[in-house]
Design an enzyme around this catalytic site. Structure first.
Site, PDB file in Angstrom:
ATOM      1  N   SER A  13       0.858  -1.186   0.000  1.00 38.97           N
ATOM      2  CA  SER A  13       0.000   0.000   0.000  1.00 38.97           C
ATOM      3  C   SER A  13       0.902   1.246   0.000  1.00 38.97           C
ATOM      4  O   SER A  13       2.130   1.122   0.058  1.00 38.97           O
ATOM      5  CB  SER A  13      -0.911  -0.015   1.221  1.00 38.97           C
ATOM      6  OG  SER A  13      -0.135  -0.060   2.385  1.00 38.97           O
ATOM      7  N   GLY A  16       1.132   5.423  -3.889  1.00 33.92           N
ATOM      8  CA  GLY A  16       0.826   6.677  -4.564  1.00 33.92           C
ATOM      9  C   GLY A  16      -0.142   6.491  -5.719  1.00 33.92           C
ATOM     10  O   GLY A  16      -0.019   7.151  -6.760  1.00 33.92           O
ATOM     11  N   THR A 188      11.787  -8.005 -10.148  1.00 38.75           N
ATOM     12  CA  THR A 188      10.494  -7.905 -10.840  1.00 38.75           C
ATOM     13  C   THR A 188       9.473  -8.922 -10.328  1.00 38.75           C
ATOM     14  O   THR A 188       8.304  -8.873 -10.694  1.00 38.75           O
ATOM     15  CB  THR A 188      10.670  -8.134 -12.361  1.00 38.75           C
ATOM     16  OG1 THR A 188      11.117  -9.472 -12.565  1.00 38.75           O
ATOM     17  CG2 THR A 188      11.655  -7.160 -12.961  1.00 38.75           C
ATOM     18  N   CYS A 381     -10.653  26.917  11.410  1.00 39.24           N
ATOM     19  CA  CYS A 381     -11.702  26.170  12.101  1.00 39.24           C
ATOM     20  C   CYS A 381     -11.411  26.093  13.604  1.00 39.24           C
ATOM     21  O   CYS A 381     -11.537  27.096  14.290  1.00 39.24           O
ATOM     22  CB  CYS A 381     -11.885  24.802  11.452  1.00 39.24           C
ATOM     23  SG  CYS A 381     -13.564  24.194  11.677  1.00 39.24           S
ATOM     24  N   GLY A 383      -8.647  26.229  14.929  1.00 40.73           N
ATOM     25  CA  GLY A 383      -7.612  27.241  15.133  1.00 40.73           C
ATOM     26  C   GLY A 383      -8.228  28.615  15.364  1.00 40.73           C
ATOM     27  O   GLY A 383      -7.765  29.395  16.202  1.00 40.73           O
ATOM     28  N   GLN A 385     -11.273  29.035  16.561  1.00 42.32           N
ATOM     29  CA  GLN A 385     -11.981  28.941  17.849  1.00 42.32           C
ATOM     30  C   GLN A 385     -11.004  29.135  19.017  1.00 42.32           C
ATOM     31  O   GLN A 385     -11.336  29.772  20.017  1.00 42.32           O
ATOM     32  CB  GLN A 385     -12.711  27.596  17.943  1.00 42.32           C
ATOM     33  CG  GLN A 385     -13.791  27.447  16.861  1.00 42.32           C
ATOM     34  CD  GLN A 385     -14.460  26.071  16.859  1.00 42.32           C
ATOM     35  OE1 GLN A 385     -14.064  25.164  17.577  1.00 42.32           O
ATOM     36  NE2 GLN A 385     -15.487  25.924  16.027  1.00 42.32           N
ATOM     37  N   GLU A 405     -17.254  22.784  23.677  1.00 41.45           N
ATOM     38  CA  GLU A 405     -16.804  21.445  23.275  1.00 41.45           C
ATOM     39  C   GLU A 405     -15.805  20.904  24.305  1.00 41.45           C
ATOM     40  O   GLU A 405     -15.745  19.703  24.541  1.00 41.45           O
ATOM     41  CB  GLU A 405     -16.138  21.506  21.881  1.00 41.45           C
ATOM     42  CG  GLU A 405     -15.642  20.160  21.374  1.00 41.45           C
ATOM     43  CD  GLU A 405     -14.993  20.200  19.975  1.00 41.45           C
ATOM     44  OE1 GLU A 405     -14.871  21.291  19.383  1.00 41.45           O
ATOM     45  OE2 GLU A 405     -14.600  19.125  19.499  1.00 41.45           O
ATOM     46  N   HIS A 507     -12.637  25.885   5.905  1.00 41.78           N
ATOM     47  CA  HIS A 507     -11.381  25.224   5.523  1.00 41.78           C
ATOM     48  C   HIS A 507     -10.916  25.675   4.139  1.00 41.78           C
ATOM     49  O   HIS A 507     -11.170  24.999   3.143  1.00 41.78           O
ATOM     50  CB  HIS A 507     -11.570  23.700   5.527  1.00 41.78           C
ATOM     51  CG  HIS A 507     -11.743  23.140   6.888  1.00 41.78           C
ATOM     52  ND1 HIS A 507     -10.677  22.793   7.692  1.00 41.78           N
ATOM     53  CD2 HIS A 507     -12.860  22.885   7.613  1.00 41.78           C
ATOM     54  CE1 HIS A 507     -11.123  22.342   8.852  1.00 41.78           C
ATOM     55  NE2 HIS A 507     -12.443  22.383   8.834  1.00 41.78           N
ATOM     56  N   GLU A 509      -8.086  25.501   2.886  1.00 38.70           N
ATOM     57  CA  GLU A 509      -7.041  24.622   2.317  1.00 38.70           C
ATOM     58  C   GLU A 509      -7.596  23.691   1.251  1.00 38.70           C
ATOM     59  O   GLU A 509      -6.862  23.209   0.390  1.00 38.70           O
ATOM     60  CB  GLU A 509      -6.339  23.827   3.420  1.00 38.70           C
ATOM     61  CG  GLU A 509      -7.146  22.742   4.122  1.00 38.70           C
ATOM     62  CD  GLU A 509      -7.960  23.233   5.325  1.00 38.70           C
ATOM     63  OE1 GLU A 509      -8.281  24.439   5.378  1.00 38.70           O
ATOM     64  OE2 GLU A 509      -8.293  22.409   6.203  1.00 38.70           O
TER      65      GLU A 509
HETATM   66  N1  GLN Z   1     -14.203  20.789  16.790  1.00 32.88           N
HETATM   67  C1  GLN Z   1     -14.620  22.036  16.249  1.00 32.88           C
HETATM   68  C2  GLN Z   1     -16.075  22.041  15.840  1.00 32.88           C
HETATM   69  O1  GLN Z   1     -16.679  21.011  15.682  1.00 32.88           O
HETATM   70  C3  GLN Z   1     -13.742  22.431  15.069  1.00 32.88           C
HETATM   71  C4  GLN Z   1     -13.900  21.532  13.896  1.00 32.88           C
HETATM   72  C5  GLN Z   1     -12.787  21.672  12.881  1.00 32.88           C
HETATM   73  O2  GLN Z   1     -11.734  22.241  13.170  1.00 32.88           O
HETATM   74  N2  GLN Z   1     -12.971  21.124  11.711  1.00 32.88           N
HETATM   75  O3  GLN Z   1     -16.652  23.080  15.646  1.00 32.88           O
END
Ligand code: GLN
Length: 540
Positions: A13, A16, A188, A381, A383, A385, A405, A507, A509
């Site tokens: 596994s 790639g 091979t 996200c 981060g 919070q 949370e 997000h 990214e």
């Molecule tokens: N745990 C947080 C929430 O549910 C942030 C989620 C996250 O970073 N994707 O809101």
């Protein structure tokens, strides 16, 4: 009618397959073909959303809110294939659907079996991305040939070529040709065995892509061709690339892969245009600057847990002609050793998303360091919070402020459960998921980066900023520069008297591409470069 390419993997596994599939998709697109990418995963989870990043790496989110395998991230970074829930099927989804049909009585009178019921369900999934506007569907089969759980998938793709015609299907097998030091040669045999297993179940691969540390000689290729029953030209070398994953397509082109695929499937393709890709590689190879970014999360040691974040940082580096050096820092060690010791000297700090309490205080300390020392900060996200909790405690003066949370008894739940989440008990696929529009404040850093005030970004969370606190935060200098169009949900926070401090509830990214860096990542890395330069000038 769409043609189909199936990509399987053998020997080991982590060869790639995702990158190879994405690279093939990119090359066909650059020959003017309309491509759709798809992945079938043989595990029983309905989606990877409930798996730990240790098991599975990051969960990649699509516009439509599907939580998918991280290989779909490669697909979106390499190609323009629009992805949706039909782009990733798991054995869990397939079986769930078969069992639901059985309960509805759709198979009344029959014994429901792997063949034909499960295989029919898989074949139905294979044609979902196909259509009149699609030249080629590339379907990657997860797992390794020989796994018990991938058997129904392989059986389905075998049957599929009988259904749609052999000339419309192409089987590509990715395999490993290891170098044995003791014998000083490439071996091979594992490839022969792996192809043998495929042939036993009725699949004769058309093309073999051979991952290898060293170049294959003509003799190596001839031997593989003979034993695996393919022409020599169909033995394609894919040498290890330790420099960048974006080199993979070049190596495929060098060995004639795109031409071979086009010919074997009789595709009406144009000439290959790799100008943009060559420019990307040229920029990656010849950076003019260096910049150091700390990514502080609780899965720092796991390379795949923040895959899209690392990729997006690289893309931003390409944008600025800078090499981005990433310090992967475990948030728990920040708690233990102190932010000052671990973060002094970095040019920018990013705190990514996450779930669960472990390492939270280290992330809050990280934010404190970035905010108080004027180091460019990007919170994504969770981060974001954490940035809110830090600001609440240390600037607004709200003792023990936290996300509910992590502390259900906090006197100040500055981050709290979304209303729509309050009645939900199921864990799978129940978060606020997928693309949502947001409006940005004119003149904000976020709006400046995007160059527009209306954006759409992908979400995956249950908690959000608690609006009861908006006023008090704003009075102390935290600005809410992005919200849902109705103004009710906070999507972006900024601190204006800081060089670059931006937190986003979504997000970004997931929407960054190597040749088109995400505007916020580009903004962040740009700020980090300026920070570095300013420090260098100060010490000069
Ligand atoms: N745990 C947080 C929430 O549910 C942030 C989620 C996250 O970073 N994707 O809101």
């Amino acid at each position: 009618m769409s043609k189909h390419i199936f990509v399987t993997g053998g020997v080991v596994s982590s060869l790639g397959k995702g990158l190879t599939s994405a690279s093939i998709g990119m090359l066909l697109e650059q020959r003017g073909l309309r491509v759709r990418m798809q992945k079938l995963d043989p595990y029983i989870n309905v989606d990877p959303g409930t798996m730990s990043p240790y098991q599975h790496g990051e969960v990649y989110v699509l516009d439509d809110g599907s939580e998918t395998d991280l290989d779909l991230g490669h697909y979106e970074r390499f190609t323009n294939s629009p992805l949706n829930r039909h782009s990733n099927y798991t054995a869990g989804q397939i079986y769930k659907s078969v069992i639901e049909k059985e309960r509805r009585g759709e198979f009344l009178g029959q014994t429901v079996q792997v063949i034909p019921h499960v295989t029919n369900e898989i074949k139905a999934a294979l044609v979902k991305p196909a259509g009149a506007d699609v030249d080629v569907v590339i379907t990657e089969i997860g797992g390794t040939v020989g796994d018990i759980e991938s058997q129904p998938f392989l059986e389905a793709i075998r049957q599929f070529s009988l259904d749609v015609g052999k000339e419309n299907c192409l089987y590509i097998h990715l395999t490993l040709v290891p170098y044995l030091k003791a014998a000083a040669e490439l071996k091979t045999k594992p490839t022969q065995h792996s192809v043998g297993q495929l042939r036993q179940i009725g699949i004769q691969p058309d093309i073999l892509v051979c991952r290898t540390e060293r170049s294959l000689s003509h003799d190596n290729r001839a031997k593989i061709a003979l034993f695996c029953n393919v022409p020599v030209e169909a033995v394609i070398e894919e040498k290890d690339k330790d420099f960048s994953v974006y080199e993979v397509p070049m190596s495929l082109v060098e060995h004639g892969a795109d031409e071979l695929i086009v010919r074997k499937l009789a595709l009406k393709a144009g000439p290959l245009n790799l100008d943009r890709w060559r420019d990307l590689l040229q920029r990656l190879r010849n950076p003019e600057h260096d910049v150091r970014i700390a990514v502080v999360g609780k899965y720092a040691e796991h390379r795949d847990a923040y895959k899209s974040i690392y990729e997006a940082l690289d893309h931003a580096g390409v944008h600025h002609r800078a090499r981005v050096h990433i310090d992967r820092i475990h948030s728990e060690t920040v708690g233990e050793e102190g932010a000052e010791r671990l973060l002094a000297g970095v040019d920018g700090i990013l705190v990514p998303g996450g779930f669960g309490e472990r390492g939270i205080e280290g992330k809050v300390d990280t934010v404190h360091f970035a905010r108080s020392k004027g180091v460019p900060f990007f919170g994504i996200c969770l981060g974001m919070q954490c940035a809110v909790a830090e600001f609440a405690r240390n600037v607004v003066g709200l003792e023990r402020a936290n996300s509910s949370e992590f502390d259900t008894d906090t006197p100040h739940p500055v981050i709290c459960l979304l209303d729509e989440q309050k009645k939900i008990t199921d864990k799978g696929g129940t978060m606020r998921l997928g693309a949502q529009p947001a409006k940005l404040t004119p003149g904000s850093k976020a709006a400046a980066c995007y160059g527009t005030e209306e954006v759409s970004e992908r979400h995956r969370h249950r908690y959000e900023f608690n609006n009861d606190y908006r006023r008090r935060f704003a009075d102390r200098g935290m600005e809410f520069t992005g919200t849902s169009p109705d103004g009710l949900l906070v999507e972006v926070v900024e601190i204006s008297d800081h060089p670059w401090f931006v937190g986003v509830q979504y997000h970004p990214e997931f929407k960054s591409q190597p040749t088109r860096a995400h505007p916020l990542f580009a903004g962040f890395v740009g700020a980090a470069l300026r920070h570095r330069l300013a420090r260098e000038n100060a010490t000069a």
